[in-house]
Scaffold this active site. Structure first.
Site, PDB file in Angstrom:
ATOM      1  N   GLY A  13      57.183  41.798  17.258  1.00 33.16           N
ATOM      2  CA  GLY A  13      56.581  41.743  18.597  1.00 33.16           C
ATOM      3  C   GLY A  13      55.250  40.999  18.574  1.00 33.16           C
ATOM      4  O   GLY A  13      54.305  41.377  19.259  1.00 33.16           O
ATOM      5  N   ALA A  14      55.198  39.933  17.784  1.00 36.97           N
ATOM      6  CA  ALA A  14      53.915  39.264  17.519  1.00 36.97           C
ATOM      7  C   ALA A  14      53.679  38.031  18.387  1.00 36.97           C
ATOM      8  O   ALA A  14      52.792  37.228  18.107  1.00 36.97           O
ATOM      9  CB  ALA A  14      53.818  38.898  16.040  1.00 36.97           C
ATOM     10  N   VAL A  64      64.645  43.433  17.246  1.00 39.73           N
ATOM     11  CA  VAL A  64      64.487  44.450  16.195  1.00 39.73           C
ATOM     12  C   VAL A  64      65.301  45.711  16.468  1.00 39.73           C
ATOM     13  O   VAL A  64      65.403  46.579  15.609  1.00 39.73           O
ATOM     14  CB  VAL A  64      62.996  44.808  15.958  1.00 39.73           C
ATOM     15  N   SER A 142      51.145  55.726  19.711  1.00 41.63           N
ATOM     16  CA  SER A 142      50.343  55.608  20.930  1.00 41.63           C
ATOM     17  C   SER A 142      49.689  56.945  21.233  1.00 41.63           C
ATOM     18  O   SER A 142      50.234  58.000  20.864  1.00 41.63           O
ATOM     19  CB  SER A 142      51.236  55.224  22.112  1.00 41.63           C
ATOM     20  N   TYR A 154      58.684  57.089  26.411  1.00 41.54           N
ATOM     21  CA  TYR A 154      57.714  56.400  25.534  1.00 41.54           C
ATOM     22  C   TYR A 154      56.978  57.415  24.655  1.00 41.54           C
ATOM     23  O   TYR A 154      56.787  57.195  23.448  1.00 41.54           O
ATOM     24  CB  TYR A 154      56.751  55.629  26.429  1.00 41.54           C
ATOM     25  N   LYS A 158      56.993  57.486  20.643  1.00 35.55           N
ATOM     26  CA  LYS A 158      55.754  57.304  19.880  1.00 35.55           C
ATOM     27  C   LYS A 158      55.414  58.542  19.050  1.00 35.55           C
ATOM     28  O   LYS A 158      54.782  58.437  17.995  1.00 35.55           O
ATOM     29  CB  LYS A 158      54.611  56.931  20.828  1.00 35.55           C
TER      30      LYS A 158
HETATM   31  N1  LIG Z   1      48.653  48.058  25.142  1.00 35.69           N
HETATM   32  C1  LIG Z   1      48.404  49.338  24.955  1.00 35.69           C
HETATM   33  O1  LIG Z   1      47.583  49.951  25.664  1.00 35.69           O
HETATM   34  C2  LIG Z   1      49.122  50.110  23.885  1.00 35.69           C
HETATM   35  C3  LIG Z   1      48.711  51.431  23.641  1.00 35.69           C
HETATM   36  C4  LIG Z   1      49.357  52.167  22.655  1.00 35.69           C
HETATM   37  C5  LIG Z   1      50.380  51.601  21.914  1.00 35.69           C
HETATM   38  N2  LIG Z   1      50.768  50.320  22.183  1.00 35.69           N
HETATM   39  C6  LIG Z   1      51.873  49.800  21.369  1.00 35.69           C
HETATM   40  O2  LIG Z   1      51.436  48.638  20.682  1.00 35.69           O
HETATM   41  C7  LIG Z   1      52.542  47.727  20.541  1.00 35.69           C
HETATM   42  C8  LIG Z   1      52.163  46.386  21.128  1.00 35.69           C
HETATM   43  O3  LIG Z   1      51.786  46.572  22.486  1.00 35.69           O
HETATM   44  P1  LIG Z   1      51.252  45.378  23.395  1.00 35.69           P
HETATM   45  O4  LIG Z   1      50.424  46.006  24.456  1.00 35.69           O
HETATM   46  O5  LIG Z   1      50.701  44.286  22.566  1.00 35.69           O
HETATM   47  O6  LIG Z   1      52.650  44.947  24.079  1.00 35.69           O
HETATM   48  P2  LIG Z   1      53.151  43.555  24.711  1.00 35.69           P
HETATM   49  O7  LIG Z   1      54.137  43.926  25.754  1.00 35.69           O
HETATM   50  O8  LIG Z   1      52.004  42.692  25.087  1.00 35.69           O
HETATM   51  O9  LIG Z   1      53.889  42.873  23.456  1.00 35.69           O
HETATM   52  C9  LIG Z   1      55.053  43.434  22.906  1.00 35.69           C
HETATM   53  C10 LIG Z   1      55.838  42.345  22.219  1.00 35.69           C
HETATM   54  O10 LIG Z   1      57.030  42.939  21.674  1.00 35.69           O
HETATM   55  C11 LIG Z   1      58.093  42.035  21.886  1.00 35.69           C
HETATM   56  N3  LIG Z   1      59.372  42.767  21.899  1.00 35.69           N
HETATM   57  C12 LIG Z   1      59.814  43.639  22.837  1.00 35.69           C
HETATM   58  N4  LIG Z   1      61.048  44.061  22.534  1.00 35.69           N
HETATM   59  C13 LIG Z   1      61.392  43.466  21.355  1.00 35.69           C
HETATM   60  C14 LIG Z   1      62.548  43.507  20.539  1.00 35.69           C
HETATM   61  N5  LIG Z   1      63.606  44.257  20.861  1.00 35.69           N
HETATM   62  N6  LIG Z   1      62.565  42.741  19.411  1.00 35.69           N
HETATM   63  C15 LIG Z   1      61.505  41.968  19.078  1.00 35.69           C
HETATM   64  N7  LIG Z   1      60.382  41.897  19.834  1.00 35.69           N
HETATM   65  C16 LIG Z   1      60.334  42.631  20.955  1.00 35.69           C
HETATM   66  C17 LIG Z   1      57.801  41.406  23.239  1.00 35.69           C
HETATM   67  O11 LIG Z   1      58.517  40.191  23.422  1.00 35.69           O
HETATM   68  C18 LIG Z   1      56.293  41.214  23.156  1.00 35.69           C
HETATM   69  O12 LIG Z   1      55.944  39.966  22.611  1.00 35.69           O
HETATM   70  C19 LIG Z   1      53.727  48.395  21.228  1.00 35.69           C
HETATM   71  O13 LIG Z   1      54.495  49.113  20.287  1.00 35.69           O
HETATM   72  C20 LIG Z   1      53.063  49.357  22.187  1.00 35.69           C
HETATM   73  O14 LIG Z   1      53.910  50.416  22.530  1.00 35.69           O
HETATM   74  C21 LIG Z   1      50.157  49.566  23.137  1.00 35.69           C
END
Ligand SMILES: NC(=O)c1ccc[n+]([C@@H]2O[C@H](COP(=O)([O-])OP(=O)(O)OC[C@H]3O[C@@H](n4cnc5c(N)ncnc54)[C@H](O)[C@@H]3O)[C@@H](O)[C@H]2O)c1
Length: 252
Positions: A13-14, A64, A142, A154, A158
């Protein structure tokens, strides 16, 4: 600084957000980074940002949630990049809804992408890590794991990450593999912007509200999570395993 010289890191997810910031930081510190997202095209911008700074990275398309796809892509990564030492389980999605309105499909999608994907990637990666008696796995949990209105799916996923992390640390520790998780609070990314849109708020207003409720009186940035992920992936955290570290501005 090159504390990750000779190490290959896979970040899922990078293409954006926390995953992109983590990929960039790992590469800045010497890792060769496999930038994994749903398609290689989506991952390309992160690879360009890394290579523009003199780092090493390649883009890989992989859902994934699909074990077979993970197996195939990780084998290609190991062959093309020279191994697999660090795994960051970061890919995630939200499908928020109050529980009584939550369709089964949204429960399944969130559990599959946020939790089963961590099984898939960790299960495939540990084969390489056990064989070389070295590995670091860091997964994104999270703050929502503690409970959050509208996020039963979610939160469950998590919280599952935390249990998976604690257990993998026990089982993989004898092979010199550290397994940890990071649990961010509100981080300004596309994910939280989408949440704002869903509740009819602008990203700025939504962030301001979250900031008010946070002791540090601001929301977090992807780079602030990336720094902690990278700490857990490095030798400064060599005796830390099985932990979930909250990165949430002091909220209880
Ligand atoms: N943003 C927040 O406030 C927050 C808080 C707690 C946890 N998180 C966790 O951190 C991680 C990243 O969050 P973010 O805010 O950068 O999210 P984001 O939505 O900006 O990015 C997530 C990325 O994951 C990719 N993705 C989604 N499904 C996929 C799959 N099946 N296979 C491969 N790639 C896939 C997407 O294309 C995207 O590029 C996530 O696990 C999220 O749950 C985020």
């Amino acid at each position: 600084m090159s504390r990750f010289a000779g190490k290959v890191a896979v970040v899922t997810g990078a293409a954006q957000g926390i995953g992109a910031a983590t990929a960039l930081r790992l590469a800045e510190e010497g890792a060769a980074v496999a930038v994994v997202d749903l398609t290689a095209e989506r991952a390309a911008a992160t690879v360009e940002a890394i290579t523009a700074k003199g780092g090493t990275a390649r883009a890989y398309g992989c859902d994934v949630a699909d074990y077979g796809a993970v197996e195939a892509v990780f084998a290609t990564v190991a062959e093309e990049m020279g191994g697999l030492h660090i795994l960051v389980n970061n890919a995630g999605i939200t499908r928020d809804n109050l529980f009584f309105k939550m369709p089964k499909a949204d429960w399944d999608a969130v559990l599959t992408v946020n939790l089963t994907s961590a099984y898939n990637c960790s299960h495939v990666a540990q084969k390489y890590m056990v064989a070389q008696k070295y590995g670091k796995i860091v997964s994104l949990s999270s703050r929502s794991a503690l409970g959050n209105r509208g996020q039963a799916n979610y939160a469950a996923a998590k919280a599952g990450i935390q249990g998976l992390t604690a257990t993998l640390a026990i089982e993989l520790g004898p092979y010199n593999i550290n397994v940890n998780a990071v649990a961010p609070g509100y981080i300004a990314t596309a994910m939280t912007a989408a949440t704002a849109e869903r509740v009819g708020a602008s990203a700025e207003d939504h962030q301001a509200l979250a900031a008010e409720r946070t002791p540090l009186r601001r929301v977090g940035q992807p780079e602030e999570v990336a720094a902690v992920v990278v700490f857990l992936a490095g030798e400064d955290a060599s005796y830390v395993s099985g932990q979930t570290l909250y990165v949430n501005g002091g909220a209880r």
